[in-house]
Design a protein around this motif. Structure first.
Motif, PDB file in Angstrom:
ATOM      1  N   LEU A  26      45.472  26.878  63.974  1.00  0.00           N
ATOM      2  CA  LEU A  26      46.281  25.927  64.947  1.00  0.00           C
ATOM      3  C   LEU A  26      47.121  27.619  65.992  1.00  0.00           C
ATOM      4  O   LEU A  26      47.437  28.236  66.999  1.00  0.00           O
ATOM      5  N   GLY A  38      49.769  22.123  70.637  1.00  0.00           N
ATOM      6  CA  GLY A  38      50.688  21.928  69.556  1.00  0.00           C
ATOM      7  C   GLY A  38      52.029  21.571  69.671  1.00  0.00           C
ATOM      8  O   GLY A  38      52.617  22.101  68.753  1.00  0.00           O
ATOM      9  N   THR A  39      51.776  20.440  70.587  1.00  0.00           N
ATOM     10  CA  THR A  39      53.357  20.339  71.180  1.00  0.00           C
ATOM     11  C   THR A  39      54.332  19.908  69.730  1.00  0.00           C
ATOM     12  O   THR A  39      55.289  20.475  70.026  1.00  0.00           O
ATOM     13  N   CYS A  40      54.010  19.533  68.828  1.00  0.00           N
ATOM     14  CA  CYS A  40      55.199  18.777  67.720  1.00  0.00           C
ATOM     15  C   CYS A  40      54.764  20.284  66.644  1.00  0.00           C
ATOM     16  O   CYS A  40      56.075  20.423  65.217  1.00  0.00           O
ATOM     17  N   GLU A  41      54.241  21.434  67.285  1.00  0.00           N
ATOM     18  CA  GLU A  41      54.605  22.742  66.010  1.00  0.00           C
ATOM     19  C   GLU A  41      54.107  22.684  64.640  1.00  0.00           C
ATOM     20  O   GLU A  41      55.084  23.057  63.815  1.00  0.00           O
ATOM     21  N   GLY A  42      53.021  21.474  64.373  1.00  0.00           N
ATOM     22  CA  GLY A  42      53.219  21.042  63.032  1.00  0.00           C
ATOM     23  C   GLY A  42      53.073  19.750  61.820  1.00  0.00           C
ATOM     24  O   GLY A  42      53.309  19.835  61.082  1.00  0.00           O
ATOM     25  N   MET A  44      52.995  16.809  62.079  1.00  0.00           N
ATOM     26  CA  MET A  44      51.717  16.077  62.201  1.00  0.00           C
ATOM     27  C   MET A  44      52.349  14.652  63.584  1.00  0.00           C
ATOM     28  O   MET A  44      51.774  12.995  62.915  1.00  0.00           O
ATOM     29  N   ALA A  45      53.136  14.945  65.039  1.00  0.00           N
ATOM     30  CA  ALA A  45      53.420  13.617  65.437  1.00  0.00           C
ATOM     31  C   ALA A  45      52.859  14.401  66.607  1.00  0.00           C
ATOM     32  O   ALA A  45      52.777  13.513  67.757  1.00  0.00           O
ATOM     33  N   CYS A  46      52.504  14.731  67.203  1.00  0.00           N
ATOM     34  CA  CYS A  46      51.599  14.553  68.493  1.00  0.00           C
ATOM     35  C   CYS A  46      49.574  15.023  68.518  1.00  0.00           C
ATOM     36  O   CYS A  46      48.867  14.167  69.832  1.00  0.00           O
ATOM     37  N   SER A  47      49.078  15.106  67.828  1.00  0.00           N
ATOM     38  CA  SER A  47      48.047  15.399  68.167  1.00  0.00           C
ATOM     39  C   SER A  47      47.154  16.214  68.595  1.00  0.00           C
ATOM     40  O   SER A  47      45.640  16.182  69.244  1.00  0.00           O
ATOM     41  N   CYS A  49      46.574  19.064  68.568  1.00  0.00           N
ATOM     42  CA  CYS A  49      45.685  21.103  68.240  1.00  0.00           C
ATOM     43  C   CYS A  49      44.823  20.443  67.298  1.00  0.00           C
ATOM     44  O   CYS A  49      44.145  20.773  66.687  1.00  0.00           O
ATOM     45  N   LEU A  84      43.657  18.019  62.038  1.00  0.00           N
ATOM     46  CA  LEU A  84      44.938  18.948  62.736  1.00  0.00           C
ATOM     47  C   LEU A  84      44.752  20.376  62.953  1.00  0.00           C
ATOM     48  O   LEU A  84      44.232  20.370  61.382  1.00  0.00           O
ATOM     49  N   CYS A  86      46.905  22.022  62.925  1.00  0.00           N
ATOM     50  CA  CYS A  86      47.873  22.767  62.535  1.00  0.00           C
ATOM     51  C   CYS A  86      48.334  22.500  60.885  1.00  0.00           C
ATOM     52  O   CYS A  86      48.738  23.161  60.156  1.00  0.00           O
TER      53      CYS A  86
HETATM   54 FE1  FES Z   1      51.326  18.497  66.717  1.00  0.00          FE
HETATM   55 FE2  FES Z   1      49.478  19.095  65.239  1.00  0.00          FE
HETATM   56  S1  FES Z   1      50.760  20.696  65.842  1.00  0.00           S
HETATM   57  S2  FES Z   1      49.850  17.299  65.069  1.00  0.00           S
END
Ligand code: FES
Length: 111
Positions: A26, A38-42, A44-47, A49, A84, A86
């Motif tokens: 990402l 990459g809204t949730c910065e890794g 795994m809450a946004c998809s 990325c 994903l 991230c």
């Molecule tokens: Fe949100 Fe990868 S940054 S799931």
């Protein structure tokens, strides 16, 4: 350095870059100007990325966790080789990796 190739959603633009081992894909994509939020910065809450891995490269990646699979089920335009970004950490084994941006990204619909 690990070589990575980013392909635009319509396949019309290819960007090749090199990044250090240990970086998340990402981060590498964002540094290369790719449209991944990459809204949730890794976490795994946004998809946002979501990327589509080239079929021939998919087997080189470590398997996705169940949490990642669950997020991918919700991702727009997900395919069997979606991941994903991230959750992908660059290693030597991934040198030459090619990933494509997913279709229907917001930028693609704008004027
Ligand atoms: Fe949100 Fe990868 S940054 S799931």
């Amino acid at each position: 350095m690990i070589r990575v190739k980013f392909v635009s959603a319509d396949g019309g633009q290819v960007i090749e870059t090199e990044a250090a081992e240990g970086l998340a894909l990402l981060e590498v994509a964002q540094n290369a100007g790719q449209p991944l939020e990459g809204t949730c910065e890794g976490q795994m809450a946004c998809s946002t990325c979501h990327v589509i891995v080239a079929a021939e490269d998919f087997a080189r990646l470590p398997r996705a966790s169940e949490d990642e699979e669950d997020m991918l089920d919700l991702a727009t335009g997900a395919t069997r080789t979606s991941r994903l970004a991230c959750q992908i950490v660059l290693t030597r084994a991934l040198d030459g990796l090619t990933v494509r941006m997913p279709p229907e990204h917001r930028d693609m619909q704008g004027r």
